[in-house]
Design a protein around this motif. Sequence first.
Motif, PDB file in Angstrom:
ATOM      1  N   PHE A 147       0.837  -1.208   0.000  1.00  0.00           N
ATOM      2  CA  PHE A 147       0.000   0.000   0.000  1.00  0.00           C
ATOM      3  C   PHE A 147       0.870   1.256   0.000  1.00  0.00           C
ATOM      4  CE2 PHE A 147      -2.478   3.294   2.206  1.00  0.00           C
ATOM      5  CZ  PHE A 147      -3.595   3.338   1.382  1.00  0.00           C
TER       6      PHE A 147
ATOM      7  N   SER B 217       2.692   1.468  -3.400  1.00  0.00           N
ATOM      8  CA  SER B 217       1.796   1.878  -4.477  1.00  0.00           C
ATOM      9  C   SER B 217       1.562   3.387  -4.425  1.00  0.00           C
ATOM     10  CB  SER B 217       0.466   1.131  -4.371  1.00  0.00           C
ATOM     11  OG  SER B 217      -0.406   1.505  -5.407  1.00  0.00           O
TER      12      SER B 217
ATOM     13  N   TRP C 121       0.593  -0.168  -9.977  1.00  0.00           N
ATOM     14  CA  TRP C 121      -0.514  -1.112 -10.176  1.00  0.00           C
ATOM     15  C   TRP C 121      -0.167  -2.512  -9.699  1.00  0.00           C
ATOM     16  CZ3 TRP C 121      -5.259   0.405 -10.692  1.00  0.00           C
ATOM     17  CH2 TRP C 121      -5.492   1.703 -11.161  1.00  0.00           C
TER      18      TRP C 121
ATOM     19  N   LEU D  83      -0.626  -2.412  -5.985  1.00  0.00           N
ATOM     20  CA  LEU D  83      -2.050  -2.359  -5.654  1.00  0.00           C
ATOM     21  C   LEU D  83      -2.661  -3.756  -5.751  1.00  0.00           C
ATOM     22  CD1 LEU D  83      -4.178  -0.328  -4.756  1.00  0.00           C
ATOM     23  CD2 LEU D  83      -4.813  -0.060  -7.161  1.00  0.00           C
TER      24      LEU D  83
END
Length: 140
Positions: A75, A78, A109, A112
Amino acid sequence: MGTTDRLDRHQPLALGLFRIVIGLLFTSEGAATLFGVLGRDATPAGDWPFWYAGLIELVCGALILLGVLTRAAAFLSSGAMAFAYFTEHQPDGLFPLQNSGLSPALFCWGFLLLVFFGPGAMSLPGLFHRDAAAASGGRG
């Protein structure tokens, strides 16, 4: 058993390999930025935002590589890559091929994806958990 069933059975392994590779690549970016290895000059300590990005890349990349705190590290990573894309690359053009922002876009991405799917197989905590379950006879 069809092809889809066989592929589905190997999803945790494929996800684990994806996590290991993307973690290793991210860690190498951080090491290059902080220590001046792999053909790159070291960024001076405290230089905003590059030194801090290198620190995030090194630490979070290592955590992701090992599968430790994967979702939290992914997290943060990203978000760092989204920040890098929009502040350093997007002003030079909208698309990554125009602005040399392909790496941050792909990292953003990819991380994520790990936030939502977790570490997959071969994570360090998973190896210890499996050993503990085997030692207790599969109970617990």
